[in-house]
Scaffold this motif. Structure first.
Motif, PDB file in Angstrom:
ATOM      1  N   ARG A 363       0.827  -1.212   0.000  1.00  0.00           N
ATOM      2  CA  ARG A 363       0.000   0.000   0.000  1.00  0.00           C
ATOM      3  C   ARG A 363       0.861   1.261   0.000  1.00  0.00           C
ATOM      4  N   ALA A 364       2.045   1.161   0.617  1.00  0.00           N
ATOM      5  CA  ALA A 364       2.958   2.306   0.608  1.00  0.00           C
ATOM      6  C   ALA A 364       3.429   2.620  -0.807  1.00  0.00           C
ATOM      7  N   LEU A 409      -0.956   7.652   5.060  1.00  0.00           N
ATOM      8  CA  LEU A 409      -2.023   7.343   4.096  1.00  0.00           C
ATOM      9  C   LEU A 409      -2.081   5.856   3.799  1.00  0.00           C
ATOM     10  N   ALA A 410      -0.905   5.228   3.692  1.00  0.00           N
ATOM     11  CA  ALA A 410      -0.876   3.784   3.438  1.00  0.00           C
ATOM     12  C   ALA A 410      -1.473   3.013   4.613  1.00  0.00           C
ATOM     13  N   LEU A 411      -1.176   3.440   5.828  1.00  0.00           N
ATOM     14  CA  LEU A 411      -1.735   2.795   7.005  1.00  0.00           C
ATOM     15  C   LEU A 411      -3.258   2.982   7.062  1.00  0.00           C
ATOM     16  N   ALA A 412      -3.727   4.145   6.648  1.00  0.00           N
ATOM     17  CA  ALA A 412      -5.165   4.414   6.689  1.00  0.00           C
ATOM     18  C   ALA A 412      -5.941   3.658   5.628  1.00  0.00           C
ATOM     19  N   SER A 413      -5.233   3.177   4.600  1.00  0.00           N
ATOM     20  CA  SER A 413      -5.910   2.511   3.476  1.00  0.00           C
ATOM     21  C   SER A 413      -6.151   1.037   3.717  1.00  0.00           C
ATOM     22  N   ARG A 414      -5.723   0.518   4.878  1.00  0.00           N
ATOM     23  CA  ARG A 414      -5.869  -0.921   5.118  1.00  0.00           C
ATOM     24  C   ARG A 414      -7.323  -1.330   5.257  1.00  0.00           C
TER      25      ARG A 414
END
Length: 414
Positions: A363-364, A409-414
């Protein structure tokens, strides 16, 4: 039987054509990430590269010009396998400043410190030999030892490097017949953890090497990059104060992180019996390290520019580390925890809640930021939530903050 080595060929090469270590080799997980660097706008916390913006281009250019003007034949002809005497003398002086007193006959100039490790493995490690390695560890060392067929034994570390008490117990429990040949460590600003071994632990480690008769390999590419805390002497310098201990210590140094990796100038300092055999191994490897690079390095060291420029690098890295630490606290305090280094190029971090760093990386990448998941640095039982963040190659503090914002943002997209 002839097999095609073209990776685009329709047929797969017969594994019987290759030596055992290369029948199913594993490449570098870090190098696999480099394909993403060409993406427009990608921010990388991945590679252990020094900052391209901090190269002393003018000083290195002047040194190269001076070297060629001084003796173009010496720059273009084959050279001494052990290294140009003038460069070796300059490195001896540099090591004297680090508290290590040696003569040029104790020193071999290598094509990067990685070659030093490769030569040492060639002369010491046979397939099946036991080798100790700190965990987590520098991946290229793991790879080189695995290709040599070594039986890797992980050594426990904490925020201060190798846990020597645990190592002592570990050594006591090993079969004396199968004693380890060597132990590999980066004791100052380790890759990947950034940990620095204390003086007491360094002395204890040297004593353990002498007692259990294994070669202690001190890899020291980052030692000059201290931006906080008190300096610690190299293990090899401390071993000199312990009768008999220096017979078991091999030191690898490098200009890659403090001058430029493109020069490919490293060196080894070892006991005479090891140095002599490494020299023979180097004769069959590359004959000699590039004379042009050696003369450039020699003129650069003799110019005094290194002493002037290292503080510039250190100050920049300090600011980039502080930016990274601040950004992690600001953007992802509930998601990522990290260890505070005293120098070097890396931050060792961990995703809270047992989340998987390799999964997050996918995702990152979508957010145009990359890092190295921790399993690349483990021999056996990897911590899947760990991750290495390199702050050195960033163009500045603003890029560091933007990179961490993208991680959020990558963490929030999980």
């Amino acid at each position: 039987m002839t097999a095609s080595l073209n990776p685009d060929a329709n047929s797969t090469p017969d594994p019987c054509d290759f030596t055992e270590p290369f029948k199913s080799p594993r490449g570098s997980a870090i190098r696999e990430l480099f394909k993403y660097l060409s993406r427009p706008g990608m921010i990388s916390f991945a590679g252990g590269y020094p900052s391209k913006d901090l190269f002393d281009r003018a000083g290195i250019g002047h040194a190269m010009d001076a070297a060629y003007r001084s003796d173009p034949v010496a720059c273009l002809q084959y050279g001494d396998t052990a290294g140009a005497p003038a460069l070796r003398r300059a490195i001896v002086r540099l090591m004297n400043e680090r508290g290590v007193n040696r003569e040029i006959d104790d020193l071999i100039v290598t094509t990067g410190s990685q070659q030093g490790l490769d030569l040492l493995i060639k002369i010491l490690v046979a397939p099946g030999d036991a080798v100790l390695i700190e965990e987590p560890a520098y991946p290229a060392a793991i790879q080189a030892l695995r290709l040599a067929g070594a039986q890797l034994i992980a050594v426990r570390t904490d925020v201060h490097g190798i846990d020597v008490d645990a190592l002592s117990e570990q050594l006591e429990a090993l079969d004396p017949v199968a004693r380890p040949k060597l132990l590999y460590t980066v004791p100052t600003f380790a890759n990947p953890t950034g940990a620095t071994l204390t003086t007491a632990r360094r002395e204890a480690l040297a004593r353990l090497a002498m007692r259990f008769r294994f070669v202690l390999v001190e890899d020291d590419p980052y030692g000059e990059l201290r931006f906080s805390g008190e300096p610690v002497k190299p293990v090899i310098a401390l071993a000199d104060t312990i009768p008999g201990a220096s017979d078991w210590v091999v030191y690898f140094g490098s200009l890659s992180k403090i001058v430029a990796p493109g020069l490919r100038i490293g060196w080894s300092i070892a006991p005479p019996a090891i140095t002599r055999r490494m020299l023979i191994a180097k004769q069959t490897s590359d004959l000699c390290t590039s004379p042009l690079a050696q003369e450039t390095a020699r003129f650069y060291l003799e110019s005094g520019r290194l002493a002037e420029h290292v503080p510039v690098i250190v100050q920049a890295y300090k600011k980039r580390y502080e930016a990274l630490s601040s950004a992690l606290r600001q953007f992802v305090p509930d998601d990522i925890e990290h260890v505070v280094p005293q120098g070097g190029m890396f931050v060792w971090a961990r995703l809270k809640g047992g989340r998987n760093a390799a999964e997050l990386l996918k995702r990152a990448i979508e957010q145009n930021v990359i890092y190295v998941p921790g399993p690349a640095f483990y021999v056996h039982r990897a911590d899947a939530s760990s991750m290495r963040l390199s702050f050195a190659a960033a163009t500045g503090e603003a890029e560091v903050f933007e990179g961490v914002r993208r991680l959020k943002l990558a963490l929030a997209s999980r």
